[in-house]
Design a protein around this motif. Structure first.
Motif, PDB file in Angstrom:
ATOM      1  N   LEU A   1      -1.089 -34.342  17.122  1.00 10.53           N
ATOM      2  CA  LEU A   1      -0.146 -35.054  16.261  1.00 10.53           C
ATOM      3  C   LEU A   1      -0.511 -36.529  16.146  1.00 10.53           C
ATOM      4  CD1 LEU A   1       2.362 -34.543  14.597  1.00 10.53           C
ATOM      5  CD2 LEU A   1       3.766 -35.026  16.606  1.00 10.53           C
ATOM      6  N   VAL A   2      -0.894 -37.139  17.258  1.00  9.32           N
ATOM      7  CA  VAL A   2      -1.289 -38.548  17.225  1.00  9.32           C
ATOM      8  C   VAL A   2      -2.552 -38.733  16.384  1.00  9.32           C
ATOM      9  CG1 VAL A   2      -2.168 -40.459  18.626  1.00  9.32           C
ATOM     10  CG2 VAL A   2      -0.205 -39.136  19.424  1.00  9.32           C
TER      11      VAL A   2
ATOM     12  N   SER B   1       2.671 -45.619   9.683  1.00  7.87           N
ATOM     13  CA  SER B   1       2.852 -46.549  10.809  1.00  7.87           C
ATOM     14  C   SER B   1       4.127 -46.230  11.579  1.00  7.87           C
ATOM     15  CB  SER B   1       2.875 -47.991  10.299  1.00  7.87           C
ATOM     16  OG  SER B   1       4.015 -48.240   9.485  1.00  7.87           O
ATOM     17  N   VAL B   2       5.200 -45.902  10.874  1.00 10.38           N
ATOM     18  CA  VAL B   2       6.461 -45.558  11.535  1.00 10.38           C
ATOM     19  C   VAL B   2       6.326 -44.246  12.298  1.00 10.38           C
ATOM     20  CG1 VAL B   2       8.863 -44.876  11.158  1.00 10.38           C
ATOM     21  CG2 VAL B   2       7.924 -46.837   9.935  1.00 10.38           C
ATOM     22  N   VAL B   3       5.772 -43.239  11.640  1.00  8.79           N
ATOM     23  CA  VAL B   3       5.623 -41.930  12.290  1.00  8.79           C
ATOM     24  C   VAL B   3       4.727 -42.034  13.517  1.00  8.79           C
ATOM     25  CG1 VAL B   3       4.747 -39.590  12.000  1.00  8.79           C
ATOM     26  CG2 VAL B   3       6.050 -40.652  10.166  1.00  8.79           C
TER      27      VAL B   3
ATOM     28  N   VAL C   1       5.862 -41.048  17.243  1.00  8.60           N
ATOM     29  CA  VAL C   1       5.155 -39.983  17.965  1.00  8.60           C
ATOM     30  C   VAL C   1       4.633 -40.490  19.301  1.00  8.60           C
ATOM     31  CG1 VAL C   1       3.080 -38.550  17.924  1.00  8.60           C
ATOM     32  CG2 VAL C   1       4.565 -38.648  15.924  1.00  8.60           C
ATOM     33  N   VAL C   2       4.024 -41.661  19.296  1.00  9.36           N
ATOM     34  CA  VAL C   2       3.437 -42.204  20.525  1.00  9.36           C
ATOM     35  C   VAL C   2       4.516 -42.496  21.562  1.00  9.36           C
ATOM     36  CG1 VAL C   2       2.205 -44.169  21.516  1.00  9.36           C
ATOM     37  CG2 VAL C   2       1.387 -43.120  19.402  1.00  9.36           C
TER      38      VAL C   2
END
Length: 321
Positions: free
Chosen positions: A146-147, A177-179, A183-184
């Motif tokens: 995902l990252v 950038s938001v996602v 996720v991180v």
């Protein structure tokens, strides 16, 4: 500074340098205005609409393929299909932009029907590339996949914007950038909600900075994104047990007004006003339990401040004797 303002400043500089006369400057300015306001032919307009319908249909088909047919496709098949789609979208965008010569030129943006469609194709390519990369890393850790997918989408979105600056390109970069931050912080590091909110606030601050330094052709869109992300971060922090996010929201409003003092963008003053209203609502809800007396007092104080500001603005706009 908008394109019209930059054109006027460039023409004025040419007059000051003696390259153009005042009459020549006026003639060039009129020609530019006529070119901008010249209506497009019905056939060209219909062709552009048809192309956007095709782009929207492709996005819908990709989404449908992701949701309903993902398990039916082998991993290698997904990589090949979305990889080819990515290449096709990128090549189509390059062709519409007039070839490589029309890319990575900051003075040129997505202001024609061809370049606007090219910007859309670049944005779609970022989605397809993200799916391709996610499929490549799918066999390993899901968080890593995902990252990597979000990171690849962000890189392609940034490259697409740099190649052909456009509003849709800016919003594509903002989305990834938001996602990626979410996720991180949430999926990989599994931090508390308050840290997620602070991460969004930091990202909003970064968007404020890069917009203020003129890295975007359309400054207003950068500021809209910065305000939305920063306010979302403050609201997320306010959901923590301490509920002190209203202070951070107020700081976002201060940033908006400070920037407005140096760069007259209507988005900043409007966004600052909305953020103030959000901060007041959060403060009353979390600290005063929504007491009516407090809210009435805030309304009165706000009315007084508004009246004083309007009076001073009126006085300052009067012509000198």
């Amino acid at each position: 500074m908008g394109i019209r303002d930059r054109s006027g400043a460039a023409l004025r500089r040419l007059v000051d340098e003696g390259v153009l006369t005042e009459a020549q400057r006026d003639a060039v300015a009129k020609a530019l205005v006529a070119e901008r306001t010249k209506p497009e032919s019905p056939g060209r307009l219909l062709a552009e609409i048809a192309a956007y319908i095709g782009a929207g249909s492709m996005l819908g088909a990709l989404a449908l393929l992701l949701t309903s047919s993902w398990d039916d496709l082998q991993r290698t098949g997904r990589i090949v299909i979305f990889g080819l789609v990515s290449i096709g979208l990128a090549l189509g965008g390059i062709a519409l932009a007039g070839g490589t010569a029309g890319l990575f030129t900051r003075t040129r943006g997505a202001h024609t029907s061809r370049s606007r469609l090219a910007a859309v194709l670049f944005a779609l390519a970022s989605v397809s590339v993200a799916v391709t990369v996610g499929s490549v890393f799918e066999s390993g850790d899901s968080d890593t996949a995902l990252v990597c997918a979000c990171g690849a989408g962000l890189v392609v979105a940034v490259l697409g914007y740099l190649a052909l600056p456009s509003v849709i390109g800016i919003f594509a970069v903002a989305w990834y950038s938001v996602v990626l931050i979410l996720v991180v912080l949430d999926e990989v590091f599994d931090v508390d909600e308050v840290w997620v909110g602070l991460g969004l606030l930091g990202l909003g601050g970064l968007w404020f900075a890069v917009t203020r330094f003129g890295l975007f052709v359309e400054n207003w869109s950068g500021y809209v994104i910065a305000i939305l992300i920063a306010d979302s971060g403050a609201v997320t922090v306010d959901g923590s047990p301490d509920q002190w996010g209203f202070v951070l929201t107020a700081l976002v409003a201060v940033v908006c007004f400070v920037l407005y003092a140096t760069q007259r963008s209507a988005v900043l003053v409007i966004g600052g006003s909305v953020t103030v209203a959000l901060a007041v609502g959060m403060a009353v809800t979390s600290r005063f339990d929504g007491e009516v007396g407090v809210m009435v007092g805030i309304v009165i104080v706000s009315a007084v401040v508004l009246a004083i500001g309007a009076f001073l603005l009126t006085r300052s706009s009067k012509p000198a004797d």
